[in-house]
Design a protein around this motif. Structure first.
Motif, mmCIF file in Angstrom:
data_model
loop_
_atom_site.group_PDB
_atom_site.id
_atom_site.type_symbol
_atom_site.label_atom_id
_atom_site.label_comp_id
_atom_site.label_asym_id
_atom_site.label_seq_id
_atom_site.Cartn_x
_atom_site.Cartn_y
_atom_site.Cartn_z
ATOM 1 N N ILE A 64 -5.689 -4.314 -0.073
ATOM 2 C CA ILE A 64 -4.915 -5.420 -0.620
ATOM 3 C C ILE A 64 -5.145 -6.650 0.247
ATOM 4 C CG2 ILE A 64 -2.549 -6.225 -0.951
ATOM 5 C CD1 ILE A 64 -2.332 -2.918 -1.523
ATOM 6 N N ALA A 79 0.832 -1.207 0.000
ATOM 7 C CA ALA A 79 0.000 0.000 0.000
ATOM 8 C C ALA A 79 0.867 1.258 0.000
ATOM 9 C CB ALA A 79 -0.933 0.006 1.207
ATOM 10 N N GLU A 80 2.011 1.191 0.702
ATOM 11 C CA GLU A 80 2.875 2.364 0.798
ATOM 12 C C GLU A 80 4.047 2.302 -0.177
ATOM 13 O OE1 GLU A 80 2.405 5.079 2.637
ATOM 14 O OE2 GLU A 80 0.510 4.327 3.405
ATOM 15 N N THR A 110 -0.532 -0.355 -5.988
ATOM 16 C CA THR A 110 0.713 -0.335 -5.224
ATOM 17 C C THR A 110 1.116 1.119 -4.966
ATOM 18 O OG1 THR A 110 1.385 -2.399 -6.265
ATOM 19 C CG2 THR A 110 3.121 -1.113 -5.207
ATOM 20 N N GLU A 127 -1.657 3.972 -0.999
ATOM 21 C CA GLU A 127 -1.816 4.349 0.404
ATOM 22 C C GLU A 127 -3.214 4.036 0.951
ATOM 23 O OE1 GLU A 127 -0.369 8.355 1.076
ATOM 24 O OE2 GLU A 127 1.534 7.941 0.068
ATOM 25 N N GLY A 128 -3.753 2.922 0.542
ATOM 26 C CA GLY A 128 -5.050 2.512 1.061
ATOM 27 C C GLY A 128 -6.212 3.351 0.586
ATOM 28 N N VAL A 144 -7.465 -7.544 -4.651
ATOM 29 C CA VAL A 144 -7.803 -6.275 -4.023
ATOM 30 C C VAL A 144 -9.312 -6.183 -3.835
ATOM 31 C CG1 VAL A 144 -7.750 -3.760 -4.348
ATOM 32 C CG2 VAL A 144 -5.822 -5.140 -5.108
#
Lengths: 461, 461
Positions: A205, A145-146, A196, A199-200, A168
């Motif tokens: 994911i 996510a980050e 990817t 950041e959510g 996802v």
């Protein structure tokens, strides 16, 4: 606050023991590794993708914010539920589903701890390169996510370079799969890489397939000591100019060394201006030749001493100071702000000088370290958030650091993400048109703005 | 048809000599490397990004389709203007703007020929790995838009893995920059990778910064001959299982060899069922050890003969047959359909068997070759589009091949893209939810659907 009806529905999805609403529980999910915090209204811990899809569907209908959470090691406030709502805690989904030694892939659940994956694949002679410093607490889902980085990024790239397949849950509660076990895949838009590093904010994911490499045969480490930080920074740049791509290439200034030696003495040269820590890996002969060439380059750039580790123990000793740096910093000040402005490698000497000048100008204590081999600097601002006057100077200093990095052709974030803490700078990097494009994508994917709202862009901007 | 007013405006943007509307000119831009073609209404050849932005703004206001075009080597009809409109031909924007030997990047215009970039960077000891077979005609802009692959993908990945910065004109005519010279960059959504492989449907790529590597010190090549194609396919899989990642790992079946020998004899063993061509690169000692290990693996898998090239000339000779394959195929049938269904590496033996069975079932001539090391097969269907009955069998055969690849955990396209020719299979890979997500993104970025309309998704689906 969520009404009793919603809590009841959440309980029916994940089981009554996996929904938390007491203040004590909520506090545990209110913060990350920044100074920002906010209480969620509820925390749920699903066991599988289907449960997540049901939670998201419910939240989307009711327009309740959702924040997915892995290890909470985020450095940009990405996992702080700033608008309340439901935190989806992923610790129960922490299994390695498969290590495929034929296709060199691992398929895992998002709550798996990064270091646990390292250990499992190394046992069968394989290698998962991304190594964020938080790897003993961070999760694979959070890493994706980050788009997490780490010291080995110089040679091996970051999380994005190893994500090969994702499952996802989208903001409307659909389950989408993209990529898989094939190395090559150019079908359709690259949703996998869009998720990817999102950041959510675009999806949760729920399963990850990563690409693995054969574990390198050998590695060698050296530490080079410089009387001038300028020379140290030049060595960083020259090693790569000489066509050697080290596994890691880290720099620490005198300020950082002093703090490390105060809290955890490892024999760093306190009279030196800076040290550079370099690791190479590959075939046994190859790394021998490479480490020799790196040593020569450091000496040519003015290193007064080069310590070459002769075995794994010596190498571990050289790394010890660097690895303890963040812990040490955390002990040395009430508030520690780690920035990750990143510049093209050739600009490392310039950005080091700029950070030092900014620290002097605003009378701040800013030790410098970082994954300098890829231009990813970590100036660490030691401060105290209760000191309002100093915090104002901190903010001005950060503004100037990002301005400097962008002016050098750099970027706001090499590996920590935007979250809340860098929102105000997004316009500097992407302009209004770039931000409008990102916002349009967010709106298309998450029409009700339920997934990690308030992140990445400034609200109403 | 565009009215005179629009043509006049286009002339005022790019100059009167760079707008083409005669039928002779339009025909040159009506096709690509597939059997599909359609005339555009006009062709314009801009000199720079600003001109492109003006053309796109005009087209967006007037709702005229735009198709950007590089070398026209596309294998999925991606560059065919199926709805007419304006083709933007990028051949005038073909400069290398910079090779940065400090940061190991090259910045180029989109019309630059791929092989010209190879040549320029190799001159200074650097290496741009992506090597699509069309590299002497294909352009960097086209490579990025299609996310082109090539034989070296096994070890080095594909175009996406080297794109480090882009300037893009969006469908509304804004100019957006993303990425740049920093190795690490996680700011905002990964627009760069969303544009990469978007097949000209989300933006026009106007400047590209690619990451370069140091040129490997040495390479070695071998050709292994197998009496059983099954054994050959197993060798492909076992080499990598034994932790060697070759630069290239190509397979050719007897059918492919026969055609090559008929048109360009290079001494391929016509009594063998298949050959495998393997190249390794790296440090000099390392490649020596690797090629030996590869030789042993091939023999263990039943190779009856292994020819190891002793020098560059011998290596070139081993490669000659493979490199001439597409040219040879083109001579051997009126219509040549190159598919690129891709499977996880371990499934190579299975997909080879499946393709052979499908060819037999539909009585078609389908030589098999491909970048087998990454599971990227190229079954080549030799047919004649004028033979309506045979084309029906071809279509059924293709359906079955894609079904087989997806059932094995594969993908529709390893490197050729979706374009027109694989639209009907998109639903199989992504499901309705995945396609809905991609469509939502397309609509958000290109609200008037002017950029390369009719591609990737089936209309009205």
């Amino acid at each position: 606050m969520l009404n009793e009806q919603i809590i009841k529905k959440l309980r029916s999805i994940v089981g009554k023991d996996e929904v938390f609403t007491s203040k004590e529980d909520l506090i545990c999910y209110s913060y990350d590794s920044t100074w920002i915090s906010h209480l969620p209204d509820a925390v749920v811990a699903p066991a599988n993708t289907k449960e997540i899809a049901l939670i998201v569907k419910l939240a989307n209908e009711e327009k309740i914010p959702i924040v997915p959470r892995g290890g909470g090691t985020n450095l940009s406030a990405g996992s702080v539920p700033v608008e309340g709502g439901i935190v989806i805690a992923l610790h129960r989904m922490n299994k390695i589903l498969e290590i495929d030694t034929d296709n060199l892939t691992a398929t895992v659940e998002p709550g798996l701890i990064t270091a646990a994956l390292h250990k499992a694949v190394e046992k069968v002679g394989l290698f998962y390169p991304p190594d964020p410093s938080s790897m003993f607490m961070s999760t694979l889902g959070g890493n994706v996510a980050e788009n997490a980085g780490g010291p080995r990024g110089v040679k091996y790239g970051i999380t994005r370079d190893y994500v090969q397949g994702l499952e996802v849950v989208t903001p409307t509660g659909s389950i989408v799969r993209c990529g898989g076990k094939t190395i090559k895949n150019v079908s359709g838009y690259d949703l996998m890489r869009l998720f990817t590093g999102s950041e959510g904010t675009l999806g949760i994911i729920t399963e990850i397939t990563v690409r693995l490499l054969p574990l390198p045969e050998a590695k060698r480490t050296l530490l080079a000591v410089f009387d001038s930080l300028d020379d140290a920074a030049k060595a960083v740049s020259d090693v790569i100019k000489n066509r050697i791509i080290p596994t890691s290439l880290e720099l620490m200034d005198n300020n950082a060394m002093k703090l490390i030696e105060a809290f955890k003495p490892v024999g760093l040269p306190l009279d030196a201006d800076g040290v550079v820590l370099i690791e190479v890996d590959g075939g046994a002969d190859e790394v021998g030749r490479q480490i020799q060439k790196v040593e020569e380059t450091c000496k040519t750039c003015g290193a007064r001493e080069v310590r070459v580790a002769q075995d794994a123990d010596q190498a571990a000793k050289l790394w010890e100071g660097r690895r303890s740096a963040f812990g040490v910093m955390a002990k040395s000040a009430p508030t520690v702000i780690t920035e990750d402005a990143t510049v093209p490698r050739s600009k490392v000497p310039d950005i080091v000088r700029a950070i030092q000048q900014i620290a002097a100008k605003y009378q701040l204590n800013i030790p410098i370290l970082g994954h300098t081999g890829d231009g990813n600097m970590h100036p660490i601002i030691l401060t105290d958030e209760r000191n309002v006057e100093e915090m104002k100077r901190v903010e001005l200093a950060i503004d100037e650091m990002f301005r400097a990095a962008l002016d050098m052709g750099g970027t706001l974030s090499g590996e920590h993400g935007i979250g809340i803490v860098k929102q105000k700078y997004m316009q500097w990097e992407f302009g209004d048109d770039g931000i409008a494009l990102m916002r349009a994508i967010k709106k298309a994917v998450d029409p009700n703005n339920i997934l990690n709202p308030g992140k990445m862009f400034i609200r109403g901007e």
